[in-house]
Design a protein around this motif. Structure first.
Motif, PDB file in Angstrom:
ATOM      1  N   MET A  18       0.862  -1.194   0.000  1.00  0.00           N
ATOM      2  CA  MET A  18       0.000   0.000   0.000  1.00  0.00           C
ATOM      3  C   MET A  18       0.895   1.240   0.000  1.00  0.00           C
ATOM      4  O   MET A  18       1.672   1.455   0.917  1.00  0.00           O
ATOM      5  N   VAL A  19       0.796   2.003  -1.020  1.00  0.00           N
ATOM      6  CA  VAL A  19       1.550   3.245  -1.122  1.00  0.00           C
ATOM      7  C   VAL A  19       0.557   4.390  -1.072  1.00  0.00           C
ATOM      8  O   VAL A  19      -0.394   4.441  -1.842  1.00  0.00           O
ATOM      9  N   LEU A  34       6.868  -6.857  12.075  1.00  0.00           N
ATOM     10  CA  LEU A  34       6.095  -6.207  11.021  1.00  0.00           C
ATOM     11  C   LEU A  34       6.949  -6.213   9.754  1.00  0.00           C
ATOM     12  O   LEU A  34       8.012  -5.581   9.716  1.00  0.00           O
ATOM     13  N   ASN A  35       6.497  -6.947   8.739  1.00  0.00           N
ATOM     14  CA  ASN A  35       7.290  -7.117   7.524  1.00  0.00           C
ATOM     15  C   ASN A  35       6.724  -6.232   6.418  1.00  0.00           C
ATOM     16  O   ASN A  35       5.591  -6.415   5.978  1.00  0.00           O
ATOM     17  N   PHE A  36       7.529  -5.282   5.978  1.00  0.00           N
ATOM     18  CA  PHE A  36       7.075  -4.342   4.941  1.00  0.00           C
ATOM     19  C   PHE A  36       7.388  -4.842   3.531  1.00  0.00           C
ATOM     20  O   PHE A  36       7.050  -4.169   2.558  1.00  0.00           O
ATOM     21  N   ASP A  37       8.089  -5.972   3.421  1.00  0.00           N
ATOM     22  CA  ASP A  37       8.458  -6.534   2.115  1.00  0.00           C
ATOM     23  C   ASP A  37       9.333  -5.536   1.335  1.00  0.00           C
ATOM     24  O   ASP A  37       9.993  -4.711   1.918  1.00  0.00           O
ATOM     25  N   ARG A  95       2.054  -0.360   7.356  1.00  0.00           N
ATOM     26  CA  ARG A  95       1.600  -1.652   7.855  1.00  0.00           C
ATOM     27  C   ARG A  95       1.084  -1.426   9.271  1.00  0.00           C
ATOM     28  O   ARG A  95       1.434  -0.431   9.911  1.00  0.00           O
ATOM     29  N   ALA A  96       0.282  -2.350   9.762  1.00  0.00           N
ATOM     30  CA  ALA A  96      -0.259  -2.195  11.115  1.00  0.00           C
ATOM     31  C   ALA A  96      -0.094  -3.492  11.892  1.00  0.00           C
ATOM     32  O   ALA A  96      -0.122  -4.577  11.319  1.00  0.00           O
ATOM     33  N   PHE A  97       0.102  -3.361  13.186  1.00  0.00           N
ATOM     34  CA  PHE A  97       0.054  -4.524  14.068  1.00  0.00           C
ATOM     35  C   PHE A  97      -1.108  -4.314  15.038  1.00  0.00           C
ATOM     36  O   PHE A  97      -1.608  -3.197  15.188  1.00  0.00           O
ATOM     37  N   ARG A  98      -1.522  -5.395  15.676  1.00  0.00           N
ATOM     38  CA  ARG A  98      -2.721  -5.324  16.520  1.00  0.00           C
ATOM     39  C   ARG A  98      -2.347  -5.549  17.981  1.00  0.00           C
ATOM     40  O   ARG A  98      -1.553  -6.431  18.290  1.00  0.00           O
ATOM     41  N   ALA A 116      14.569  -2.212   0.767  1.00  0.00           N
ATOM     42  CA  ALA A 116      14.439  -1.091  -0.166  1.00  0.00           C
ATOM     43  C   ALA A 116      14.807  -1.571  -1.555  1.00  0.00           C
ATOM     44  O   ALA A 116      15.925  -2.032  -1.796  1.00  0.00           O
ATOM     45  N   GLY A 117      13.860  -1.487  -2.474  1.00  0.00           N
ATOM     46  CA  GLY A 117      14.078  -1.952  -3.834  1.00  0.00           C
ATOM     47  C   GLY A 117      14.419  -0.799  -4.768  1.00  0.00           C
ATOM     48  O   GLY A 117      14.406   0.367  -4.390  1.00  0.00           O
ATOM     49  N   VAL A 118      14.732  -1.185  -6.009  1.00  0.00           N
ATOM     50  CA  VAL A 118      15.053  -0.180  -7.024  1.00  0.00           C
ATOM     51  C   VAL A 118      13.755   0.494  -7.463  1.00  0.00           C
ATOM     52  O   VAL A 118      12.777  -0.184  -7.779  1.00  0.00           O
ATOM     53  N   PRO A 119      13.740   1.807  -7.495  1.00  0.00           N
ATOM     54  CA  PRO A 119      12.509   2.475  -7.920  1.00  0.00           C
ATOM     55  C   PRO A 119      12.219   2.215  -9.400  1.00  0.00           C
ATOM     56  O   PRO A 119      13.131   1.950 -10.193  1.00  0.00           O
ATOM     57  N   ALA A 120      10.975   2.299  -9.757  1.00  0.00           N
ATOM     58  CA  ALA A 120      10.578   2.075 -11.143  1.00  0.00           C
ATOM     59  C   ALA A 120      11.232   3.113 -12.048  1.00  0.00           C
ATOM     60  O   ALA A 120      11.385   4.271 -11.661  1.00  0.00           O
TER      61      ALA A 120
END
Ligand SMILES: [Ca+2]
Ligand SMILES: [Ca+2]
Length: 392
Positions: A1-2, A223-226, A236-239, A323-327
Motif C-alpha cells: 500500500m503506497v 512487522l514485515n514491509f516486504d 503496515r499495522a500490528f494489533r 528497499a528496492g530499485v525504484p521504477a
C-alpha cells in the motif's frame, strides 16, 4: 500500500478520531463479600475444659486476585451466646494453612480459667489491627455483654496479662496465591465448657486484593514491509489486544514509544496515545520509507505501559523491510507504451499534438498499441507523465 501525503494525513486523522471511541472508565478491584453456609447453633462442650464439636462455617471464595490486602469476618450471634470465654473462632484458607484465631477463650488467664462471662449478642467484625485496635478482651471485661462492633484479632487465651495482645490477620494470608485464595475458606467455632450456648445466624468473609495482572498481546511481533521502492512510503499495522479478564484499562503513551536500531530513521510510528479497555483490540499503524537500497531493520519499543505490573511490561515489535530499485521513469517517446519507439505512430502522434491538433484527430490513421491503445489514453499519459500540453 503506497499512500500519497494527503491520504497519509487522512489516515492519521481517522486514526486519531478512532482513539476517542476507545476511551473507557478504568475499573478498580473492590472488596468482595462471601456469605457463610453452615450457620446455626454452636455445639456445646460435653466436658468443661474440652472443646466440643466445632460449628464449621464455609465461605466459597471466587474471583479474587493475589495478594490479599484486607481480610474481615463478620459474625452475627443469634441466639446470643452467653460466656464468651467458652468460645474460640479459627479462620482457615482453602489450603488449611496458615490459620488465624480471630478470638479465643476471651478473659482466660490460666489453663483452667473459664474466661469472661460476657455474652455475645449481635454482629461483630474481626479485622486486622491495622484496621481497628478495639480489643474484644477489654470490651468483655465488664462481664455482661460484648458490645457489637469491630474488633482487632487478638491472641487466644490463656494469656498471662489481660487484655490479650492483638495479632495480625491480613499479613498472615498475604503470601497466598490466587489459586490458594480461591476455594472454600472455613471458620470453626468451638465451645469448651458446658451449659452456656448460643449460635451464629449469619456470617460473612470479606476479602480485598490487589487487582489481577493486566495483560495484552501484540500480533504480529515482526512487522514485515516486504520490498518497497526507495523513497516510497508504505504503511503496515500490528494489533494490540487487551485480555478480556482485565479489570483496568491499559494505557500506552506515544511519548514512551521509540524506534531504535540501525535503520530507525526509515520507520515511523503513526499512532498516538492508546487506551485499551478490557477485551478491546486496536490496529496500530507504522510507516516504512527507505532512503537507500538494501535490507532495513529497526525495533519499536513502548515502555511505561500502565498500570504498573502490566504483562508484558514492554510493547516491542521488530520492523523489517527491503528497499528496492525504484521504477524507471516513463519513456515519453513511447506514446502508447508498447516498448517500441515508432516514428510513424509515437512520433507522428506527438508531432500532431505539438501542432495543436486534438488527440482524436491527431491519432487519425495511427494504430496505437496496448497498454495505451486509444487516443485519450495516450494523450492522458503525455499530459500527466511527460508534461505535454494536449490540445482540446
Ligand atoms: Ca458452652
Ligand atoms: Ca510505441
Amino acid at each position: 500500500m503506497v499512500l500519497s501525503f494527503r491520504r497519509y494525513i487522512g489516515f492519521f486523522v481517522a486514526w486519531a478520531v478512532g482513539l476517542v471511541t476507545l476511551a473507557a472508565m478504568p475499573s478498580q478491584a473492590v472488596p468482595q463479600s462471601f456469605a457463610a453456609t453452615g450457620v446455626g447453633q454452636i455445639p456445646d462442650s460435653m466436658i468443661c475444659g474440652s472443646a466440643g464439636i466445632p460449628l464449621a462455617l464455609s465461605f466459597n471464595v471466587t474471583g479474587m486476585g493475589a495478594p490479599l490486602t484486607d481480610v474481615r469476618v463478620t459474625l452475627n450471634f443469634s441466639p446470643a451466646h452467653t460466656f464468651v470465654g467458652d468460645l474460640t473462632a479459627t479462620l482457615r484458607p482453602p489450603a488449611g494453612f496458615p490459620s488465624v484465631i480471630l478470638f479465643g477463650r476471651v478473659g482466660s488467664t490460666t489453663a483452667n480459667s473459664a474466661g469472661s462471662g460476657a455474652s455475645m449478642d449481635g454482629a461483630y467484625t474481626f479485622v486486622d489491627p491495622s484496621v481497628s485496635t478495639a480489643n474484644i478482651w477489654a470490651a468483655a471485661s465488664g462481664g455482661v455483654l460484648v458490645p457489637s462492633g469491630t474488633y482487632a484479632v487478638t491472641l487466644p487465651g490463656p494469656v498471662a496479662t489481660t487484655p490479650a495482645g492483638m495479632a495480625p490477620m491480613t499479613s498472615v494470608f498475604a503470601g497466598l496465591s490466587a489459586a490458594q485464595i480461591n476455594g472454600t475458606w472455613t471458620l470453626n467455632i468451638t465451645d469448651r465448657c458446658t451449659s452456656d450456648v448460643g449460635g451464629i445466624s449469619q456470617a460473612t468473609l470479606q476479602l480485598d486484593s490487589a487487582p489481577p495482572a493486566q495483560e495484552f498481546t501484540v500480533n504480529p511481533l515482526q512487522l514485515n514491509f516486504d520490498v518497497v521502492d526507495v523513497n516510497e512510503l508504505t504503511l503496515r499495522a500490528f494489533r494490540v489486544t487487551a485480555a478480556a479478564s482485565n479489570t483496568q484499562n491499559i494505557d500506552i503513551t506515544a511519548a514512551n514509544c521509540s524506534i531504535g536500531g540501525a535503520d530507525a530513521g526509515q520507520f515511523a510510528r503513526l499512532f498516538s496515545n492508546v487506551t485499551l479497555a478490557p477485551g478491546a483490540s486496536v490496529q496500530l499503524p507504522m510507516a516504512f520509507r527507505p532512503t537507500s537500497l538494501g535490507n532495513k531493520t529497526a525495533l519499536l519499543t513502548c515502555t511505561g505501559v500502565l498500570p504498573s505490573g502490566v504483562t508484558p511490561t514492554v510493547l516491542a515489535v521488530s520492523l523489517v523491510g527491503v528497499a528496492g530499485v525504484p521504477a524507471p521513469p516513463p519513456n515519453c517517446y513511447d506514446v502508447d507504451g508498447d516498448g517500441v519507439m515508432n516514428p510513424l505512430t509515437d512520433g507522428l502522434f506527438m508531432l500532431r499534438l505539438q501542432l495543436g491538433i486534438a488527440p482524436v484527430t491527431a491519432a487519425s490513421g495511427i494504430v496505437l498499441n496496448a497498454p495505451r491503445n486509444t487516443p485519450l489514453k495516450a494523450a492522458l499519459f503525455m499530459a500527466q507523465r511527460c508534461g505535454f500540453h494536449v490540445p482540446d
